[in-house]
Design a protein around this motif. Structure first.
Motif, PDB file in Angstrom:
ATOM      1  N   UNK A  10     -30.190 -19.968 -45.239  1.00 31.93           N
ATOM      2  CA  UNK A  10     -29.680 -19.893 -46.610  1.00 31.93           C
ATOM      3  C   UNK A  10     -28.502 -18.917 -46.718  1.00 31.93           C
ATOM      4  N   UNK A  11     -28.585 -17.701 -46.152  1.00 28.12           N
ATOM      5  CA  UNK A  11     -27.461 -16.764 -46.310  1.00 28.12           C
ATOM      6  C   UNK A  11     -26.153 -17.196 -45.641  1.00 28.12           C
ATOM      7  N   UNK A  12     -26.225 -17.761 -44.412  1.00 27.57           N
ATOM      8  CA  UNK A  12     -24.965 -18.002 -43.692  1.00 27.57           C
ATOM      9  C   UNK A  12     -24.654 -19.463 -43.394  1.00 27.57           C
ATOM     10  N   UNK A  13     -25.632 -20.348 -43.554  1.00 28.99           N
ATOM     11  CA  UNK A  13     -25.377 -21.764 -43.335  1.00 28.99           C
ATOM     12  C   UNK A  13     -25.630 -22.263 -41.921  1.00 28.99           C
ATOM     13  N   UNK A  14     -26.046 -21.371 -40.996  1.00 27.10           N
ATOM     14  CA  UNK A  14     -26.368 -21.807 -39.635  1.00 27.10           C
ATOM     15  C   UNK A  14     -27.444 -22.885 -39.681  1.00 27.10           C
ATOM     16  N   UNK A  15     -27.295 -23.904 -38.849  1.00 21.92           N
ATOM     17  CA  UNK A  15     -28.290 -24.973 -38.786  1.00 21.92           C
ATOM     18  C   UNK A  15     -29.029 -24.886 -37.460  1.00 21.92           C
ATOM     19  N   UNK A  16     -30.355 -24.736 -37.550  1.00 23.85           N
ATOM     20  CA  UNK A  16     -31.188 -24.777 -36.345  1.00 23.85           C
ATOM     21  C   UNK A  16     -31.516 -26.235 -36.064  1.00 23.85           C
ATOM     22  N   UNK A  17     -31.062 -26.713 -34.914  1.00 27.64           N
ATOM     23  CA  UNK A  17     -31.329 -28.079 -34.480  1.00 27.64           C
ATOM     24  C   UNK A  17     -32.331 -28.017 -33.333  1.00 27.64           C
ATOM     25  N   UNK A  18     -33.552 -28.518 -33.566  1.00 35.69           N
ATOM     26  CA  UNK A  18     -34.581 -28.432 -32.520  1.00 35.69           C
ATOM     27  C   UNK A  18     -34.174 -29.103 -31.213  1.00 35.69           C
ATOM     28  N   UNK A  19     -33.337 -30.132 -31.294  1.00 30.94           N
ATOM     29  CA  UNK A  19     -32.926 -30.816 -30.069  1.00 30.94           C
ATOM     30  C   UNK A  19     -32.040 -29.927 -29.198  1.00 30.94           C
ATOM     31  N   UNK A  20     -31.345 -28.969 -29.819  1.00 24.95           N
ATOM     32  CA  UNK A  20     -30.502 -28.039 -29.070  1.00 24.95           C
ATOM     33  C   UNK A  20     -31.212 -26.731 -28.764  1.00 24.95           C
ATOM     34  N   UNK A  21     -32.154 -26.337 -29.628  1.00 24.90           N
ATOM     35  CA  UNK A  21     -32.825 -25.057 -29.462  1.00 24.90           C
ATOM     36  C   UNK A  21     -31.856 -23.908 -29.724  1.00 24.90           C
ATOM     37  N   UNK A  22     -32.144 -22.758 -29.154  1.00 23.89           N
ATOM     38  CA  UNK A  22     -31.279 -21.576 -29.262  1.00 23.89           C
ATOM     39  C   UNK A  22     -31.251 -20.925 -27.878  1.00 23.89           C
ATOM     40  N   UNK A  23     -30.483 -21.543 -26.954  1.00 28.51           N
ATOM     41  CA  UNK A  23     -30.492 -21.046 -25.577  1.00 28.51           C
ATOM     42  C   UNK A  23     -30.166 -19.563 -25.455  1.00 28.51           C
ATOM     43  N   UNK A  24     -29.223 -19.064 -26.271  1.00 29.38           N
ATOM     44  CA  UNK A  24     -28.882 -17.640 -26.209  1.00 29.38           C
ATOM     45  C   UNK A  24     -30.032 -16.763 -26.667  1.00 29.38           C
ATOM     46  N   UNK A  25     -30.916 -17.320 -27.505  1.00 26.64           N
ATOM     47  CA  UNK A  25     -32.075 -16.587 -27.995  1.00 26.64           C
ATOM     48  C   UNK A  25     -33.338 -16.864 -27.202  1.00 26.64           C
ATOM     49  N   UNK A  26     -33.200 -17.615 -26.098  1.00 29.51           N
ATOM     50  CA  UNK A  26     -34.354 -17.903 -25.255  1.00 29.51           C
ATOM     51  C   UNK A  26     -35.223 -19.038 -25.753  1.00 29.51           C
ATOM     52  N   UNK A  27     -34.696 -19.855 -26.668  1.00 29.27           N
ATOM     53  CA  UNK A  27     -35.467 -20.974 -27.217  1.00 29.27           C
ATOM     54  C   UNK A  27     -35.018 -22.263 -26.531  1.00 29.27           C
ATOM     55  N   UNK A  28     -35.954 -22.921 -25.866  1.00 32.43           N
ATOM     56  CA  UNK A  28     -35.653 -24.131 -25.122  1.00 32.43           C
ATOM     57  C   UNK A  28     -35.326 -25.303 -26.055  1.00 32.43           C
ATOM     58  N   UNK A  29     -34.434 -26.204 -25.619  1.00 27.47           N
ATOM     59  CA  UNK A  29     -34.213 -27.436 -26.387  1.00 27.47           C
ATOM     60  C   UNK A  29     -35.527 -28.191 -26.558  1.00 27.47           C
ATOM     61  N   UNK A  30     -35.688 -28.817 -27.724  1.00 24.52           N
ATOM     62  CA  UNK A  30     -36.910 -29.552 -28.023  1.00 24.52           C
ATOM     63  C   UNK A  30     -37.965 -28.717 -28.729  1.00 24.52           C
ATOM     64  N   UNK A  31     -37.646 -27.455 -29.068  1.00 24.65           N
ATOM     65  CA  UNK A  31     -38.611 -26.574 -29.747  1.00 24.65           C
ATOM     66  C   UNK A  31     -38.520 -26.774 -31.261  1.00 24.65           C
TER      67      UNK A  31
END
Length: 55
Positions: A7-28
């Motif tokens: 909500x504050x910044x507009x970043x979209x978390x896409x589960x298919x991409x995950x957050x590799x820099x944050x240690x979150x695997x794609x598909x999470x």
């Protein structure tokens, strides 16, 4: 999979991409992110995200 937007910044978390820099695997799914996961852009917690309506 359901995407979530910060909500504050507009970043979209896409589960298919995950957050590799944050240690979150794609598909999470957002629901499976660790409780201490934060937005990689602005640093807010999961409570500041909302699901994006799929059209």
């Amino acid at each position: 999979m359901q995407q979530y937007q910060c909500i504050p910044c507009g970043y979209i978390y896409d589960p298919e991409e995950g957050d590799p820099d944050g240690g979150i695997e794609p598909g999470t799914p957002f629901e499976d992110l660790p409780d201490d996961w934060t937005c990689p852009l602005c640093g807010v917690g999961r409570d500041d995200f909302e699901p994006i309506d799929e059209e």
